[in-house]
Design an enzyme around this catalytic site. Sequence first.
Site, short mmCIF file in Angstrom:
data_model
loop_
_atom_site.label_atom_id
_atom_site.label_comp_id
_atom_site.label_asym_id
_atom_site.label_seq_id
_atom_site.Cartn_x
_atom_site.Cartn_y
_atom_site.Cartn_z
N LYS A 42 -40.54 -15.31 -1.81
CA LYS A 42 -40.59 -13.94 -1.30
C LYS A 42 -40.60 -14.04 0.22
O LYS A 42 -41.66 -14.27 0.83
CB LYS A 42 -41.84 -13.21 -1.77
N ASP A 59 -34.02 -9.19 12.14
CA ASP A 59 -33.40 -9.49 13.45
C ASP A 59 -33.53 -10.96 13.84
O ASP A 59 -33.41 -11.30 15.02
CB ASP A 59 -33.97 -8.59 14.55
N HIS A 86 -54.03 -12.56 -7.11
CA HIS A 86 -52.69 -13.15 -7.18
C HIS A 86 -52.43 -14.08 -5.99
O HIS A 86 -51.31 -14.54 -5.78
CB HIS A 86 -51.65 -12.02 -7.21
N ASP A 106 -60.85 -29.09 3.93
CA ASP A 106 -61.79 -29.43 5.01
C ASP A 106 -61.80 -28.42 6.17
O ASP A 106 -62.20 -28.76 7.28
CB ASP A 106 -61.44 -30.80 5.62
N HIS A 142 -38.60 -18.07 -7.01
CA HIS A 142 -39.90 -17.41 -6.89
C HIS A 142 -40.28 -17.13 -5.44
O HIS A 142 -41.39 -16.70 -5.15
CB HIS A 142 -40.96 -18.31 -7.55
N LYS A 193 -52.28 -17.28 -3.39
CA LYS A 193 -51.89 -18.67 -3.59
C LYS A 193 -52.25 -19.45 -2.33
O LYS A 193 -51.56 -19.34 -1.32
CB LYS A 193 -50.38 -18.75 -3.85
#
Length: 400
Positions: free
Chosen positions: A148, A153, A318, A325, A146, A320
């Site tokens: 990404k 370079d 979508h 704090d 999962h 995440k």
Amino acid sequence: MNFALIFFGLILLIILWFYIDFTLGRRKHLSLVRKSETPMIHGNFDIFPHGKELFADYFGELRKAKKHIHVLFYIVKTDAFSHEFLHILKEKAAEGIEVRMLLDRIGSYQITKQIVLSLQEAGVRFSFSNTLKFPFLFYSSQVRNHRKISIIDGEIGYLGGFNVGKEYIDEDPKLSPWRDYHLKITGESVTFLQSEFLIDWREYAQEDLLGSSFYFPKLPKGDVRHQFIPTEANHLEASFINLIQKATTSITIGTPYFIPSNRLLQELILAARKGIRISVVVPYTADHMLVQEASFRYLRRLLKEGIQVFQYKNGFYHAKTIVIDDKICDIGTANFDKRSLFLNKEINCLIYDREFIGRLTDVLRRDILDSKPLTLADLSKPNLLRSLKESIAGAVSFFL
């Protein structure tokens, strides 16, 4: 009568096979994985909450690559936008730039043999990750890569929630505008992303490039103190619990799928009873069947403890993230669900820089303003169809 007995016997055998396959496959997986994380390192970060701005920047950097491009995505689709992405990679390979592409076999199921051949003919080195494997076909079908990440370079890295498809640039009417958080990274920490890509490349493409200095240029330190945490199998749960236990005043969670483990749910409830302010941001509109219904049983528990839940209404949410704090934030590829906790390969970034966290919390505040507070009354209204969906979702929540 005999037909019915045979049919139900076959169903029971299939269920038994799934159970044995999954149990033994998971046992083997757990025996092989090792927990890892970087020490504290320093880099520079930009955050992109909109796909159009992200991909304008990303495609621009791809076109400027001088040495090599390494990309790993969960999903690449076959629409016009995805073809533009693949065309850029082909062009760079034709220029003599080394291009390596790793895609999850099931997440990128639309990528056909013909597309792979066209990439390879253009000079792109290609491999699928997490293909189905004997003898644990069912288990291997559930364990997804999962992550990404992209590295250009060895000097510029990208990490976050965006995949490649038209919905991610607001061209799907049902899910637009798409809201996500994606990082652009420079500085010494790009070296770690490069290593992680090459570790996955070694596993799936059967080519070991980790010892080559070609991929690891000397990079300066950046300004933002952080660490990367790659996870798979069962390591993410402990990482999230550790974060929650650090909180003294507030916790904000943004996730498209809220399906926590029992331990994580209890940690949130315990934090709320200590007086810690907790907010959870989830989508109002679901992108997959049953994931929203699976979350309701957990969201009810939060609401009963006085935890605020917001449903994002300005498109599809979508992102995440976890913010503790205003001192620590987590951004990465992992959802707050059981699939990310116990099955997927994920990679997250823990950031300890107040200035950057301030930028992120500004984005979160805007997202909360674009959200509708969810109430216990909303989830208590009699609804036979929802109740049926919740029952089904509860039975399969581990795999959603």
